[in-house]
Scaffold this active site. Structure first.
Site, PDB file in Angstrom:
ATOM      1  N   CYS A   1       0.783  -1.215   0.000  1.00  0.00           N
ATOM      2  CA  CYS A   1       0.000   0.000   0.000  1.00  0.00           C
ATOM      3  C   CYS A   1       0.834   1.295   0.000  1.00  0.00           C
ATOM      4  O   CYS A   1       1.441   1.635  -0.998  1.00  0.00           O
ATOM      5  CB  CYS A   1      -0.963  -0.037   1.168  1.00  0.00           C
ATOM      6  SG  CYS A   1      -2.405   0.992   0.914  1.00  0.00           S
TER       7      CYS A   1
ATOM      8  N   HIS B   1      -3.787  -5.550   2.970  1.00  0.00           N
ATOM      9  CA  HIS B   1      -3.369  -5.554   4.376  1.00  0.00           C
ATOM     10  C   HIS B   1      -4.032  -6.746   5.060  1.00  0.00           C
ATOM     11  O   HIS B   1      -4.666  -7.575   4.433  1.00  0.00           O
ATOM     12  CB  HIS B   1      -3.877  -4.293   5.072  1.00  0.00           C
ATOM     13  CG  HIS B   1      -3.263  -3.024   4.602  1.00  0.00           C
ATOM     14  ND1 HIS B   1      -2.008  -2.626   4.997  1.00  0.00           N
ATOM     15  CD2 HIS B   1      -3.732  -2.038   3.787  1.00  0.00           C
ATOM     16  CE1 HIS B   1      -1.753  -1.451   4.444  1.00  0.00           C
ATOM     17  NE2 HIS B   1      -2.778  -1.082   3.724  1.00  0.00           N
TER      18      HIS B   1
HETATM   19  N1  GLN Z   1      -2.036   6.862   2.645  1.00  0.00           N
HETATM   20  C1  GLN Z   1      -2.194   6.059   1.482  1.00  0.00           C
HETATM   21  C2  GLN Z   1      -3.616   6.081   0.935  1.00  0.00           C
HETATM   22  O1  GLN Z   1      -4.471   6.450   1.574  1.00  0.00           O
HETATM   23  C3  GLN Z   1      -1.796   4.612   1.815  1.00  0.00           C
HETATM   24  C4  GLN Z   1      -2.740   3.983   2.795  1.00  0.00           C
HETATM   25  C5  GLN Z   1      -2.242   2.635   3.305  1.00  0.00           C
HETATM   26  O2  GLN Z   1      -1.046   2.307   3.333  1.00  0.00           O
HETATM   27  N2  GLN Z   1      -3.177   1.810   3.748  1.00  0.00           N
HETATM   28  O3  GLN Z   1      -3.833   5.643  -0.138  1.00  0.00           O
END
Ligand code: GLN
Length: 267
Positions: free
Chosen positions: A95, A215
């Protein structure tokens, strides 16, 4: 000496939604195959810890603020990391970490955080807009995901031909788009949003670098991907230990049960 070393890059900042579980899963899978996986965190302002000293690299996800905090340090280590990835070092990026390996991440307010441009992708969040009663609304891509794996597993991977789905949970505002064919998609979305809720793909693959929006954490429920990372690491840096890996059959009951359960979850 059947020891591998893993670096958890920016562990103090990029580590949300259980991302550290990926590291624990790799340690367990390596042990199940007769190998020792040593783990070391590499955080901001630790240039003495060289990426090239590690067999596997891992970077997790994070809120926009966390990404901004690591971006400057990450840029100073761009070439070092690019050299490792070009040399075939096995790496998993989740992510927010995945986004920062691309050219930039633009948040919903339109602010850009520069990425490394190691992979030819860009990420932009949907612009924030006024929802009911004028409350600021963000369109995040959230939910359970099932995807069909598009990366070919190695012949040494005992799951090859058996397990070809990826399961996990996504929560991101960024939409990632490929700018060229340098990277190929990791998987095809069956349920959920994936990279951008448009092109039907999830994650990316370049050499032995695997990127994913999943995740949960990703690897405990996807043992075939854990094993693939370890196999690629051994082939790239310790081919002599590959035989031990393949001849030591690992117990998979729990992981497969968790994967099966996740396949049945609603989006
Ligand atoms: N901040 C980034 C987004 O919102 C990544 C989010 C994350 O790693 N879950 O896309």
């Amino acid at each position: 000496m059947n020891k591998l070393r893993l670096a958890h890059i920016y562990a103090a900042h990029l580590n949300i939604y259980g991302d550290r579980g990926n590291v624990i899963s790799l340690v367990r899978r390596a042990a199940a195959h007769g190998l020792t996986l040593e783990v070391e965190d590499i955080n901001i302002a630790e240039p003495e810890k060289l990426f090239s000293d590690f067999d596997i690299l891992f970077i997790g996800g994070g809120q926009d603020k966390q990404q901004e905090l690591v971006a400057a340090d990450m840029l100073t280590r761009r070439n070092e990391l690019a050299d490792c990835i070009e040399a075939g070092t096995a790496m998993l990026a989740i992510c927010g970490g995945y986004q920062l390996l691309g050219h930039y991440y633009q948040n919903s307010a339109g602010e850009k955080t520069s990425g490394l441009g190691i992979i030819d992708v860009v990420t932009e969040a949907a612009p924030e807009h006024a929802g009911a009663e004028g409350i600021k609304k963000l369109d995040r891509l959230i939910g359970n995901v099932v995807a069909e794996l598009l990366v070919e597993l190695s012949p040494e991977n005992s799951f090859k031909g058996d397990l070809n789905t990826l399961v996990g949970f996504e929560n991101h505002s960024g939409r990632t788009k490929f700018s060229s064919a340098q990277v190929s998609p990791l998987a095809r979305v069956v349920r959920g949003h994936g990279n951008n809720a448009e092109d039907g793909f999830e994650g990316a693959n370049y050499r032995n670098l695997f990127c994913s929006y999943l995740h949960g954490s990703l690897l405990p429920k996807n043992p075939h991907l854990s094993d693939e990372l370890i196999i690629r690491a051994l082939k790239a840096r310790q081919p002599q230990a590959l035989e031990l890996f393949t001849k030591t059959a690992a117990e998979n009951k729990l992981e497969l049960a968790a994967h099966k359960k996740a396949l049945s979850l609603r989006a």
